[in-house]
Design an enzyme around this catalytic site. Sequence first.
Site, short mmCIF file in Angstrom:
data_model
loop_
_atom_site.label_atom_id
_atom_site.label_comp_id
_atom_site.label_asym_id
_atom_site.label_seq_id
_atom_site.Cartn_x
_atom_site.Cartn_y
_atom_site.Cartn_z
N ILE A 6 -65.67 47.28 5.32
CA ILE A 6 -65.65 46.80 6.70
C ILE A 6 -65.62 45.28 6.76
O ILE A 6 -65.71 44.70 7.84
CB ILE A 6 -66.89 47.31 7.46
N HIS A 47 -63.80 53.20 7.89
CA HIS A 47 -65.17 53.13 8.40
C HIS A 47 -65.38 52.02 9.42
O HIS A 47 -66.52 51.64 9.68
CB HIS A 47 -66.16 52.96 7.24
N CYS A 101 -68.70 48.43 22.65
CA CYS A 101 -69.76 48.83 23.58
C CYS A 101 -70.19 50.26 23.28
O CYS A 101 -69.34 51.14 23.04
CB CYS A 101 -69.27 48.69 25.01
N CYS A 104 -72.91 44.54 27.35
CA CYS A 104 -71.47 44.62 27.58
C CYS A 104 -71.14 44.00 28.93
O CYS A 104 -71.70 44.41 29.97
CB CYS A 104 -71.02 46.08 27.54
N CYS A 161 -69.43 46.57 31.46
CA CYS A 161 -70.40 47.48 32.09
C CYS A 161 -71.24 46.74 33.14
O CYS A 161 -71.57 47.30 34.20
CB CYS A 161 -71.31 48.09 31.03
N GLY A 164 -62.92 50.96 -7.06
CA GLY A 164 -64.19 50.45 -6.57
C GLY A 164 -64.96 51.37 -5.64
O GLY A 164 -65.69 50.88 -4.79
N THR A 165 -64.83 52.66 -5.77
CA THR A 165 -65.58 53.60 -4.94
C THR A 165 -66.05 54.76 -5.79
O THR A 165 -65.38 55.17 -6.75
CB THR A 165 -64.72 54.11 -3.77
N LYS A 173 -66.38 51.00 -12.38
CA LYS A 173 -67.33 50.76 -13.46
C LYS A 173 -68.11 52.02 -13.84
O LYS A 173 -68.61 52.13 -14.96
CB LYS A 173 -68.31 49.66 -13.07
N THR A 174 -68.27 52.93 -12.90
CA THR A 174 -69.02 54.16 -13.16
C THR A 174 -68.06 55.34 -13.27
O THR A 174 -67.03 55.38 -12.59
CB THR A 174 -70.03 54.42 -12.03
#
Length: 487
Positions: free
Chosen positions: A131, A167, A175, A200, A203, A261-262, A292-293
């Site tokens: 993100i 994600h 909002c 917000c 709103c 990388g996940t 790496k894993t």
Amino acid sequence: MISIDLLDNSGTSMPADTSIKLHEVIKFISKSKKMTVLTGAGISCNAGIPDFRSSDGLYNMVKAKHPKAVVRGQDLFDISLFRDEMSLSVFCTFMESLYKSSLNAKPTETHKFIKILKDKNKLLRCYTQNIDCIEQHINLKLGINLQEFDNNKFKQVWNQLDVVQLHGNLHKLSCTNCFSQFNWNEEFQTLLANGLNPECSKCMDKYQQRLYSGKRLTGQTIGLLRPDIVLYGEHHPQMEILTQGLNSDLKSRPDCLIIMGTSLKVAGVKSLVKSLSKIIHNKGGKVIYVNKTKLSASSWKNYIDYEVVSDCDEFVRMLKTEIPDLFLTQEQLDSEKLNQVAVKGSSLNKPIVKPEAKVKIEPGIKQEDAIQYSPEREVTIKQEVNIKQEPIVKREVESVSVKEEPIPTPPTTPHKPKQATKLKRKSPDEISANEVHSRVKRLRPRNDQLSSPASSINGSEEEEEEDEPVAKVLFENARKGITLDQH
């Protein structure tokens, strides 16, 4: 699933078996034409963003501001934190720290690798669980704008996206009530750093309009702004767009998937990998996992072909060494070709200079005499000392007189003289009776001319008597093969 462990072989020579397997991966990446990439938090560790669990990580930074809060790291990404004010305050502080770190982050080698695939027209789509929006620093288009998808054709807008954020987007605020999106500003950043959620503005305007017009305010709430990310246990607000877009990419039939990388622990990401793997394998492509894993071999052996245990950036650097042309722009490739042509041309035009032979002084020869010798006689000097040279025999070349002959002209077709036609003498058997009578008739006028007028008047008896011996003569001559024309 073939496992290639590069961490154990770091700093040492690579075994032959590992080198062969790694070469297969590199060769397939270089030949792939329509690639998909899935990335996770592992590619951003080298970008300058602090990790979550180390001593200088984001969790400890948040605890320093909220010492009384008891919140686990996993709870900061769970929808249940909105039930408690303390947890919500910790969430706001944590997100503001993460946003500030992403602004100063620099793209890693892995981010640049994705950009290179896009520039080479090899990238179909990049799906990321991150993100932090680091991809926008290298001019990769990301972020789903709901208004663009509503006003234009879906496929046209979807194909303009280079990176799909599964994600959410940390650089946007949304909002909790009307789902309107806002950009960060100094006011919002200050409030979130202090653990407060901004209200917000849309709103608020709607609430005030109903208040001033005297309408009921029942059910009218003012939403709070929070980072536009998807938390655990929360419905994805862009699920319909993502589903339609992913189905469109599956129809495009990619030939390669690189996962970097996940750890592949999120349910939605697992489903995405399995769907892509099925399409890619049907086309004869490969799925490559870099992290790496290690993964569980029993769970992923039917979906992943190669597992490369390595740091993502180190893997990309190795690709640079093995296939450097992939990382060069078209201008760089053209200039490199021109330089190679120029070097070849200069080497061809350069004159060949033979090294001058050094005169070696043999024993018994003075230095002054040696200087008089030219370099070409260096070899002959040695021969004169040890080897008797054979006398040179002069051979006289006899002069040869050459006669001038006219230049022959191309031959023409010789003229063949016409041969006179020879009369073929017929045998007596070949002469028929009809020919004899026809020749007799032709002789009658000739005999009439030869006879006297008196004889022709006196009567025909004498003529008949004269014709009879003539016919006999002709018949006899015909038997002998003699014609009248020869008489």
